[in-house]
Design a protein around this motif. Sequence first.
Motif, PDB file in Angstrom:
ATOM      1  N   ALA A  50      51.273   8.255   4.308  1.00 22.49           N
ATOM      2  CA  ALA A  50      50.293   8.477   5.382  1.00 22.49           C
ATOM      3  C   ALA A  50      51.010   9.166   6.528  1.00 22.49           C
ATOM      4  O   ALA A  50      52.145   8.806   6.857  1.00 22.49           O
ATOM      5  N   SER A  51      50.362  10.145   7.145  1.00 20.98           N
ATOM      6  CA  SER A  51      51.014  10.863   8.239  1.00 20.98           C
ATOM      7  C   SER A  51      50.269  10.617   9.550  1.00 20.98           C
ATOM      8  O   SER A  51      49.070  10.332   9.568  1.00 20.98           O
ATOM      9  N   LYS A 362      55.680  16.452  11.721  1.00 20.97           N
ATOM     10  CA  LYS A 362      54.904  15.489  10.951  1.00 20.97           C
ATOM     11  C   LYS A 362      55.786  14.293  10.622  1.00 20.97           C
ATOM     12  O   LYS A 362      56.853  14.424  10.026  1.00 20.97           O
ATOM     13  N   VAL A 363      55.310  13.121  11.006  1.00 21.23           N
ATOM     14  CA  VAL A 363      55.964  11.859  10.677  1.00 21.23           C
ATOM     15  C   VAL A 363      55.156  11.197   9.571  1.00 21.23           C
ATOM     16  O   VAL A 363      53.949  10.970   9.724  1.00 21.23           O
ATOM     17  N   VAL A 364      55.824  10.910   8.451  1.00 25.19           N
ATOM     18  CA  VAL A 364      55.161  10.287   7.309  1.00 25.19           C
ATOM     19  C   VAL A 364      55.547   8.819   7.256  1.00 25.19           C
ATOM     20  O   VAL A 364      56.734   8.467   7.344  1.00 25.19           O
ATOM     21  N   LEU A 365      54.544   7.960   7.116  1.00 25.69           N
ATOM     22  CA  LEU A 365      54.741   6.524   6.997  1.00 25.69           C
ATOM     23  C   LEU A 365      54.464   6.103   5.557  1.00 25.69           C
ATOM     24  O   LEU A 365      53.558   6.626   4.908  1.00 25.69           O
ATOM     25  N   TYR A 366      55.249   5.123   5.092  1.00 23.10           N
ATOM     26  CA  TYR A 366      55.101   4.618   3.736  1.00 23.10           C
ATOM     27  C   TYR A 366      54.733   3.139   3.796  1.00 23.10           C
ATOM     28  O   TYR A 366      55.575   2.292   4.087  1.00 23.10           O
ATOM     29  N   PRO A 367      53.460   2.811   3.514  1.00 22.33           N
ATOM     30  CA  PRO A 367      53.049   1.410   3.572  1.00 22.33           C
ATOM     31  C   PRO A 367      53.717   0.526   2.538  1.00 22.33           C
ATOM     32  O   PRO A 367      53.891  -0.669   2.759  1.00 22.33           O
ATOM     33  N   THR A 368      54.078   1.097   1.391  1.00 33.75           N
ATOM     34  CA  THR A 368      54.768   0.334   0.348  1.00 33.75           C
ATOM     35  C   THR A 368      56.245   0.664   0.418  1.00 33.75           C
ATOM     36  O   THR A 368      56.638   1.813   0.218  1.00 33.75           O
ATOM     37  N   ALA A 369      57.079  -0.337   0.689  1.00 27.14           N
ATOM     38  CA  ALA A 369      58.508  -0.094   0.936  1.00 27.14           C
ATOM     39  C   ALA A 369      59.166   0.642  -0.218  1.00 27.14           C
ATOM     40  O   ALA A 369      59.947   1.564  -0.022  1.00 27.14           O
ATOM     41  N   ALA A 370      58.833   0.247  -1.446  1.00 22.50           N
ATOM     42  CA  ALA A 370      59.474   0.882  -2.600  1.00 22.50           C
ATOM     43  C   ALA A 370      59.156   2.368  -2.648  1.00 22.50           C
ATOM     44  O   ALA A 370      60.013   3.196  -2.958  1.00 22.50           O
ATOM     45  N   GLU A 371      57.900   2.711  -2.323  1.00 28.53           N
ATOM     46  CA  GLU A 371      57.525   4.129  -2.323  1.00 28.53           C
ATOM     47  C   GLU A 371      58.308   4.884  -1.264  1.00 28.53           C
ATOM     48  O   GLU A 371      58.815   5.973  -1.472  1.00 28.53           O
TER      49      GLU A 371
END
Length: 381
Positions: A50-51, A362-371
């Motif tokens: 998610a960005s 662009k800052v991308v966030l990863y809700p699932t740590a493994a991803e």
Amino acid sequence: MCTSTVSATGGASQVKALVKPYGQVGLKYVTDAPIPDIGPRDVLVRVLAASICGSDIHIYDSDPVFRERIGDGMTVGHEFCGQVERVGDQVTTIAVGDIVAAESHVVCGTCYYCLNGVPHLCQEVAGIGFDRAGCFAEYIAIPAENAFLKPPELSLEVAAFIEPFGNALDTAMCVDLFGKSVLVTGLGPQGLMALAVARAAGARRVIGTEVSAYRRRLAQQMLELHGGARQGAQDMILDATQPDVAEQVFRATNGLGVDVVLEMSGHPAAIATAGTVLKHDGHLVALGLPGGAIEVDWSNHLVLKGCTFHGIYGRHLYQTWFTACELLESGAVQLEPLITHRLPLERFDEGFQLLKRGEAAKVVLYPTAAEGLAQGVGSHG
């Protein structure tokens, strides 16, 4: 309806999310958000990337422009790419396992605007992350018709922000830019995308203005990536804080000003510069949203110049999506260099602060740590 337990969560019914406390600056990280239910025409998507959008910063700051639309404690965010985990009984176009991005405007399909070919202006529109739960979470439920299959050539991260690229694309392509002099005011992510589109569209000269030195450097890199040496010699990236920025634009355009302004910032000073340097009979195309009401020199900057003003909201559904994918798949526009930071969801505040200081694109966030770890969380592009 979908139950609140999904096998991918190991039986858990509560997940991580970023929610908005009403009237307060900032977002709240929670670990007990419910997994959303789905209806017969919806899909449940596990968010892989998610960005952060400029409008998310308005929400973070509780700016008046969006404050009343965001319910207290609602999950926010609207730019994402993920994998479909479940589908409603009536869904036939999307399957479990598909990787999708999403159009954030959920439209009614029956109002005057929807029936007249401009559903992005729907009277009953519900915005993901504004009027309904957003994507800064491990899971999101969306209508199947809002799910857009990710082209295999695109990374998860670029697919996550096809939608805002669509905004920049509609802004830049609102006017034929071929052979024109173009000014882009505000070189945040969408301004940087607009630079690339203007260059791909054959603009004679592209000028950008920006207050952040970091983003000016990124802009110069984007112009070099999308144009040859001859084109680059005519392009300019200017420091918007300099008092003579308008004079610099006039000198570069033989005293006439620019044919087209793409206003991407919403900042009052940038809007004033845009009006000053716009050529008579020119086009002012505005995407940026001011944080509140502003003063405009209506007579001298618009009426007496005989110019045309265009306001851009959203993007055309779904023509702009297909055009965006064609440009990206062909390599005519390249957006990977705009991904400057990758962070796990719980470090969201770092990303917002970087963007607010103008030290990121662009800052991308990863809700699932493994991803996130698999994609290089915390790295700087």
